[in-house]
Design a protein around this motif. Structure first.
Motif, PDB file in Angstrom:
ATOM      1  N   VAL B 226     -10.960  25.583  59.291  1.00  0.00           N
ATOM      2  CA  VAL B 226     -10.652  26.103  58.472  1.00  0.00           C
ATOM      3  C   VAL B 226     -10.536  27.751  58.776  1.00  0.00           C
ATOM      4  CG1 VAL B 226     -10.661  25.733  55.985  1.00  0.00           C
ATOM      5  CG2 VAL B 226     -11.741  23.868  56.968  1.00  0.00           C
ATOM      6  N   LEU B 227      -9.367  28.063  58.480  1.00  0.00           N
ATOM      7  CA  LEU B 227      -9.638  29.875  58.061  1.00  0.00           C
ATOM      8  C   LEU B 227      -9.401  29.543  56.891  1.00  0.00           C
ATOM      9  CD1 LEU B 227      -6.497  29.649  61.063  1.00  0.00           C
ATOM     10  CD2 LEU B 227      -9.333  30.244  60.461  1.00  0.00           C
ATOM     11  N   ARG B 228      -9.774  31.219  56.580  1.00  0.00           N
ATOM     12  CA  ARG B 228      -9.606  31.832  55.071  1.00  0.00           C
ATOM     13  C   ARG B 228      -8.189  33.383  55.473  1.00  0.00           C
ATOM     14  NH1 ARG B 228     -14.367  32.194  52.476  1.00  0.00           N
ATOM     15  NH2 ARG B 228     -15.730  32.230  53.960  1.00  0.00           N
ATOM     16  N   VAL B 229      -7.882  33.411  54.816  1.00  0.00           N
ATOM     17  CA  VAL B 229      -6.667  34.070  54.116  1.00  0.00           C
ATOM     18  C   VAL B 229      -7.508  35.725  55.038  1.00  0.00           C
ATOM     19  CG1 VAL B 229      -5.135  36.404  53.051  1.00  0.00           C
ATOM     20  CG2 VAL B 229      -5.560  34.049  52.447  1.00  0.00           C
ATOM     21  N   GLY B 230      -7.346  36.400  56.117  1.00  0.00           N
ATOM     22  CA  GLY B 230      -7.223  37.768  56.151  1.00  0.00           C
ATOM     23  C   GLY B 230      -7.761  37.319  58.364  1.00  0.00           C
ATOM     24  N   GLY B 231      -7.776  35.944  58.201  1.00  0.00           N
ATOM     25  CA  GLY B 231      -8.021  34.906  59.592  1.00  0.00           C
ATOM     26  C   GLY B 231      -9.179  34.964  59.656  1.00  0.00           C
ATOM     27  N   VAL B 232     -10.240  35.049  58.997  1.00  0.00           N
ATOM     28  CA  VAL B 232     -11.278  34.960  59.382  1.00  0.00           C
ATOM     29  C   VAL B 232     -11.679  33.534  59.519  1.00  0.00           C
ATOM     30  CG1 VAL B 232     -13.789  35.466  58.125  1.00  0.00           C
ATOM     31  CG2 VAL B 232     -12.448  36.872  57.886  1.00  0.00           C
ATOM     32  N   LEU B 233     -12.536  33.207  60.106  1.00  0.00           N
ATOM     33  CA  LEU B 233     -13.121  31.419  60.334  1.00  0.00           C
ATOM     34  C   LEU B 233     -14.118  31.557  59.948  1.00  0.00           C
ATOM     35  CD1 LEU B 233     -12.330  28.780  62.162  1.00  0.00           C
ATOM     36  CD2 LEU B 233     -14.257  29.508  63.947  1.00  0.00           C
ATOM     37  N   ALA B 234     -13.331  30.232  58.711  1.00  0.00           N
ATOM     38  CA  ALA B 234     -14.941  29.412  57.125  1.00  0.00           C
ATOM     39  C   ALA B 234     -15.248  28.492  57.957  1.00  0.00           C
ATOM     40  CB  ALA B 234     -13.987  29.233  56.178  1.00  0.00           C
ATOM     41  N   GLN B 235     -15.195  27.714  58.388  1.00  0.00           N
ATOM     42  CA  GLN B 235     -16.107  26.129  59.488  1.00  0.00           C
ATOM     43  C   GLN B 235     -15.034  25.814  60.996  1.00  0.00           C
ATOM     44  OE1 GLN B 235     -17.352  23.505  56.154  1.00  0.00           O
ATOM     45  NE2 GLN B 235     -18.275  22.769  57.233  1.00  0.00           N
ATOM     46  N   LEU B 236     -15.747  25.433  61.065  1.00  0.00           N
ATOM     47  CA  LEU B 236     -15.339  24.800  62.164  1.00  0.00           C
ATOM     48  C   LEU B 236     -16.148  22.960  62.267  1.00  0.00           C
ATOM     49  CD1 LEU B 236     -13.677  24.108  64.860  1.00  0.00           C
ATOM     50  CD2 LEU B 236     -15.084  25.260  66.423  1.00  0.00           C
ATOM     51  N   ALA B 237     -15.353  22.315  61.795  1.00  0.00           N
ATOM     52  CA  ALA B 237     -16.275  21.330  62.120  1.00  0.00           C
ATOM     53  C   ALA B 237     -15.737  19.530  62.953  1.00  0.00           C
ATOM     54  CB  ALA B 237     -17.015  21.052  60.639  1.00  0.00           C
ATOM     55  N   SER B 238     -16.437  18.696  62.452  1.00  0.00           N
ATOM     56  CA  SER B 238     -15.471  17.689  62.766  1.00  0.00           C
ATOM     57  C   SER B 238     -14.716  16.863  61.099  1.00  0.00           C
ATOM     58  CB  SER B 238     -16.207  16.369  63.053  1.00  0.00           C
ATOM     59  OG  SER B 238     -17.472  16.150  61.466  1.00  0.00           O
ATOM     60  N   PRO B 239     -14.356  15.702  60.996  1.00  0.00           N
ATOM     61  CA  PRO B 239     -13.849  16.150  59.449  1.00  0.00           C
ATOM     62  C   PRO B 239     -14.447  15.945  58.520  1.00  0.00           C
ATOM     63  CG  PRO B 239     -11.692  15.247  61.212  1.00  0.00           C
ATOM     64  CD  PRO B 239     -13.193  15.455  61.859  1.00  0.00           C
ATOM     65  N   ALA B 240     -15.202  14.995  59.182  1.00  0.00           N
ATOM     66  CA  ALA B 240     -16.735  13.832  58.033  1.00  0.00           C
ATOM     67  C   ALA B 240     -17.282  14.952  57.310  1.00  0.00           C
ATOM     68  CB  ALA B 240     -17.238  12.687  58.727  1.00  0.00           C
ATOM     69  N   LYS B 241     -17.806  16.033  58.889  1.00  0.00           N
ATOM     70  CA  LYS B 241     -18.794  16.878  58.351  1.00  0.00           C
ATOM     71  C   LYS B 241     -18.306  17.773  57.966  1.00  0.00           C
ATOM     72  CE  LYS B 241     -22.265  19.947  59.130  1.00  0.00           C
ATOM     73  NZ  LYS B 241     -23.220  19.813  58.695  1.00  0.00           N
ATOM     74  N   LEU B 242     -17.052  18.264  57.520  1.00  0.00           N
ATOM     75  CA  LEU B 242     -16.137  18.748  57.003  1.00  0.00           C
ATOM     76  C   LEU B 242     -15.977  18.726  55.177  1.00  0.00           C
ATOM     77  CD1 LEU B 242     -14.412  21.564  57.585  1.00  0.00           C
ATOM     78  CD2 LEU B 242     -12.818  20.259  57.134  1.00  0.00           C
ATOM     79  N   LEU B 243     -15.802  17.062  55.927  1.00  0.00           N
ATOM     80  CA  LEU B 243     -15.837  16.526  54.261  1.00  0.00           C
ATOM     81  C   LEU B 243     -17.712  16.223  53.855  1.00  0.00           C
ATOM     82  CD1 LEU B 243     -12.806  14.348  54.314  1.00  0.00           C
ATOM     83  CD2 LEU B 243     -13.281  15.959  52.981  1.00  0.00           C
ATOM     84  N   ALA B 244     -18.343  16.167  54.300  1.00  0.00           N
ATOM     85  CA  ALA B 244     -19.823  15.891  53.306  1.00  0.00           C
ATOM     86  C   ALA B 244     -20.304  17.366  53.156  1.00  0.00           C
ATOM     87  CB  ALA B 244     -20.343  15.313  55.083  1.00  0.00           C
ATOM     88  N   ASP B 245     -20.036  18.407  53.943  1.00  0.00           N
ATOM     89  CA  ASP B 245     -20.907  19.516  53.951  1.00  0.00           C
ATOM     90  C   ASP B 245     -19.699  20.602  54.633  1.00  0.00           C
ATOM     91  OD1 ASP B 245     -23.191  20.753  53.726  1.00  0.00           O
ATOM     92  OD2 ASP B 245     -23.773  20.419  55.914  1.00  0.00           O
TER      93      ASP B 245
END
Ligand SMILES: Nc1ncnc2c1ncn2[C@@H]1O[C@H](COP(=O)(O)OP(=O)(O)O)[C@@H](O)[C@H]1O
Ligand SMILES: [Mg+2]
Lengths: 260, 393, 213
Positions: B226-245
């Motif tokens: 998941v990137l946020r504006v400005g091109g900063v990586l916000a989170q890198l995770a599996s889909p399950a992890k992303l939704l859960a946490d």
């Protein structure tokens, strides 16, 4: 003037032989046109392709379009007066005229090629680069084929322009069908003028129809929308029954040009 | 494997722009605006890595730096250990499939000629390239008769399939895909996504996939960045992890509201004891239906597959297809908790229908019976026992 | 320069004639092209046949048309009406396509909204389609104006008085200054036409500036 007089002029065997005859005048006219267009294409294709491909020096296109505001008759006389005396051979009448014809042919050709390349779907260009085509390959395999319809309509405008101006160039002693009009005027031979005008109009018409046919068969059906069932959205671009769009190829650039 | 190491892209610098200069549109934007900021990321071999984020957050820029359509301002990108900056740009690009939003098909070439493009660039002879192209056209789910059409004669979804076939034609190990499915309607998009997953399960490419649609990201990605504006990586995770946490408010907001429910997609249905459901066949009589003694009765087809619920009171003569209730979904024993719960919630009788892999009825389950399984899973997850990415795909 | 100043009144007279010969056809051409373009924008077979016909007329070289028209119209060859008619034909040929394109370029959702509000047929054309097509039509008019000014000068070859006279006369007398004066006067006239059309078009389309601002 009755059709009979015109018929009589055309059926007079004298019109069909000699330097003054229709075959020779027609051949001259065609030769001027062909030479001019050839030179024009040699200039306009690389230049238009380069400007369209790189997006640099776009003012060249605007400048060429502004050139169209110069009255062709004025250009003809001015160039003949300056260039004519510099040439010592019997080409003294031909070369200035060809120079003028080329000057008039280049703007429509140039903006046709340029506008054609400009109109290429950016996504197609992007995909072409993304799959590893070199700049040259993008140009020759994607941009130029896609630019064909607008380039050809530029060629049609240029051809009409050249045929028309070659006619008035008879007033600076060029040969061709214009001789009938100018010589007829000088000797008050109205029949000859009318018959010459008919010939010129017919030539322009036939040339235009031939180019229309070329347009039909040279352009990929994927672009022209010719093949059955091609989405209508495309067909509006090249136009059904497509006539020269005399403003032509310039539409996507600056329309009127003089304001610059 | 594609590896980004400290990659930054700043537009508007004197040296900005693509490697071959002057792509249209480049040069706009604020001077010195940062599109991608110090990105470090790995896209593992044979997996789908999805870049997701709001519009303008630098996804396209990130993707296009891989094939050097955009030159990074700093940092290195390597593919299978080779620094892309040191490679010949044409060779680099020909070794990567590239699929973009509007497909970018060449309008003057037929479908098959479009697909043949890269093999021809690589010098494969015409016949071989053509037969390979025809194979791919079928593989992406197009009728071979389409091969001789022009792009303008295809629907958006078909064009997109051709775009995918064209990118696959030279069998590149790496695929770069920039919102390939976002210009088509939702129904077609779902078909394309499903076929894309099927194709990937056969081909196992290393894929970098850009989308702004979090649902698509979660559905397709083995991992999601998941990137946020400005091109900063916000989170890198599996889909399950992303939704859960989700790691912060931005990611939480971006993954959306019903993420708790959607996360159940990634939880395999546990072995639950199902209730045997009395059934009737199609064309059963009214008496037979009412004899079961329940207001809603499940009808099955000849092979024992559930076809729908029928209201006992509504059957005059016999059970016909137009009497069936259309709302209920069918969960599979190999499916997810989400599918199980949904089957229960969507069933008019409140009993969710569960079928086996072959589509035959196994039994039913109520929401009240599914919820304990969800509870059990939640406590397992918080205790950190559930391995990440227990995906059911 | 002195030559131009010495002949200023003659230049102005001929410029006036030139403006009339090039300008009146612009107005006539627009008046004829509007209904034709409207028809062409509505029916595809009409579009094809109208554009083909006007396109064919456009191919006839100007000098030939100036000479042919008298025998068709029954006028004298020196009659300026021939030039007016010829230029009108060219203008119509150019503008029919432009008007048709302009009218079809109106955003379909705008048109649907107009229909939904109860605008029908001619009322919609006048209240919605035409105003929105003004910028496209103005662009076509600018092209036609520039081309008319250039073509009218050709009529000096058959002796019709306008700025082209300086071209033929200067050439006949081998007097380049006069030719240059003729060329520059033509360019200025074309520029004036262009500006007038732009000003009118802007005045008619205040919303285009509102968007740009
Ligand atoms: N060629 C360019 N020149 C200048 N700025 C650009 C260029 N391309 C993209 N940008 C800017 O970089 C940022 C990221 O763009 P992009 O990568 O296209 O985002 P996304 O694909 O996530 O929507 C945006 O702010 C955009 O305006
Ligand atoms: Mg993007």
């Amino acid at each position: 003037m009755s059709p009979a007089t015109i018929w009589a002029w055309f059926t007079d065997p004298a019109q069909w032989s000699g330097a003054d005859g229709i075959p020779n005048r027609l051949a001259e006219h065609l030769a001027y046109t062909a030479i001019t267009l050839l030179i024009g294409l040699v200039i306009a294709i690389p230049l238009g392709a380069w400007v369209g491909h790189t997006g640099r020096l776009r003012w060249l296109i605007t400048g060429a379009n502004a050139m169209r505001a110069v009255p062709s008759l004025g250009l003809l006389f001015a160039v003949s007066m300056f260039v004519g005396p510099l040439i010592q051979s019997d080409l003294a009448f031909v070369i200035p005229s060809i120079v003028v014809l080329v000057l008039l042919a280049v703007p429509p050709l140039l903006s046709g090629v340029y506008a054609g390349i400009e109109s290429v779907d950016p996504a197609a260009r992007d995909a072409a680069r993304g799959m590893g085509m070199t700049g040259w390959q993008v140009l020759t395999r994607v941009e130029l084929p896609c630019a064909l319809p607008l380039s050809l309509s530029g060629l049609r405008s240029a051809t009409l322009q050249v045929i028309a101006t070659a006619t008035i160039a008879a007033s600076v002693s060029l040969g061709g069908l214009g001789r009938y009009l100018i010589d007829g005027l000088a000797s008050r031979d109205y029949v000859q003028m009318v018959c010459g005008s008919i010939l010129v109009a017919a030539l322009a018409l036939v040339a235009d129809l031939l180019l229309a046919a070329v347009e039909r068969y040279a352009v990929s059906p994927g672009i022209s929308g010719r093949s059955v069932g091609v989405a209508r959205s495309r067909s509006s671009r090249t136009g059904e029954g497509s006539r020269p769009d005399p403003s032509g190829a310039t539409r996507s650039t600056s329309p009127a040009s003089t304001a610059t | 494997m594609i590896r980004f190491e400290g990659v930054t892209k700043r537009y508007g610098d004197a040296d900005s722009g693509s490697a071959d200069g002057g792509s249209p549109g480049e040069g706009g934007g604020d001077p010195g605006s940062v599109a991608v900021d110090n990105l470090t990321l790995e896209a593992p071999t044979g997996q789908i890595t999805v870049l997701v984020g709001p519009s303008g957050c630098g996804k396209t820029t990130t993707l296009r730096m891989v094939n050097r359509m955009v030159t990074p301002t700093s940092g290195t990108i390597s593919v299978d250990g080779r620094d892309t900056a040191s490679m010949d740009v044409a060779e680099l690009r020909r070794g990567m499939g590239y699929v973009i939003q509007h497909a970018g098909l060449f309008p003057h070439r037929t479908v098959v000629d479009n697909v043949m493009t890269v093999p021809r660039l690589l010098g494969v002879d015409k016949r071989q390239a053509r037969s390979r192209a025809m194979e791919l056209i079928e593989r992406v789910g197009l009728d071979p008769a389409m091969a001789r059409r022009y792009p303008a004669q295809l629907s958006g979804g078909q064009q997109q399939r051709v775009g995918v076939a064209r990118a696959l034609a030279a069998d590149p190990p790496v695929m770069l895909m920039d919102e390939p499915f976002s210009a088509v309607d939702p129904v077609v998009r779902e078909q394309l996504q499903n076929e894309f997953l099927r194709l990937q399960s056969e081909l196992g490419k290393t894929i970098l996939f850009v989308t702004h649609d979090i649902d698509e990201a979660v559905k397709l990605g083995d991992q999601v960045a998941v990137l946020r504006v400005g091109g900063v990586l916000a989170q890198l995770a599996s889909p399950a992890k992303l939704l859960a946490d989700p790691v912060d408010d931005f990611v939480a907001g971006f993954v959306g509201r019903d993420r708790g429910y959607r996360a159940l997609s990634f939880a395999a249905a546990p072995e639950l004891s199902l209730t045997d459901e009395p059934t009737v066949r199609l064309r059963a009589t009214g008496e037979q239906v009412r004899a079961i003694g329940s207001p809603w009765v499940l009808a099955v087809g000849d092979a024992g597959e559930p076809v729908g619920w029928v209201r006992a009171a509504a059957v005059d003569h016999e059970v016909t297809r137009d009497l069936l209730h259309r709302g209920g979904t069918v969960a599979s024993t190999a499916g997810s908790l989400r599918a199980l719960l949904d089957a229960a919630l969507s069933s008019p009788s409140g009993r969710g229908v569960v079928a086996d892999d072959d589509g035959r009825l196994v039994g039913t389950i109520t929401a009240a019976e599914v919820v304990p399984a969800i509870e059990a899973r939640r406590s397992a997850t918080t205790a950190g026992e559930l391995p990440e990415g227990a995906s059911t795909r | 320069m002195t030559w131009a100043l010495d002949h200023l009144s003659e230049i102005l007279t001929r410029a006036g004639q030139h403006a009339w010969l090039a300008g009146l056809p612009l107005v006539l051409g627009l008046v004829i092209a509007l209904p034709l373009g409207w028809l062409a924008s509505r029916t595809s077979w009409l579009r094809a046949s109208l554009l083909t016909t006007t396109g064919l007329l456009y191919t006839i070289p100007s000098l030939a048309l100036f000479i042919l028209l008298p025998s068709i119209l029954g006028t004298k060859i020196l009659d300026p009406v021939n030039v007016i008619v010829a230029m009108t034909i060219y203008t119509v040929a150019l503008l029919t396509r432009t008007v048709a394109d302009g009218l079809s370029s109106v955003d379909p959702s705008t048109r649907q909204a107009a229909i939904a509000m109860g605008y029908g047929g001619f009322a919609r054309f006048r209240a919605v389609d035409l105003p929105l097509a003004v910028p496209v039509i103005a662009a076509g008019l600018r092209v036609a104006a520039v081309s008319n000014v250039s073509i009218v000068s050709v009529a000096s070859l058959i002796g019709i008085s306008q700025l082209g006279y300086f071209l033929t006369d200067g050439y006949a007398r081998s007097f380049p200054t006069e030719v240059w004066v003729g060329i520059i006067a033509c360019l200025l006239l074309a520029l004036v036409f262009d500006l007038v059309i732009q000003v009118v078009s802007r005045a008619l389309t205040p919303w285009t500036r509102a968007v740009a601002a």
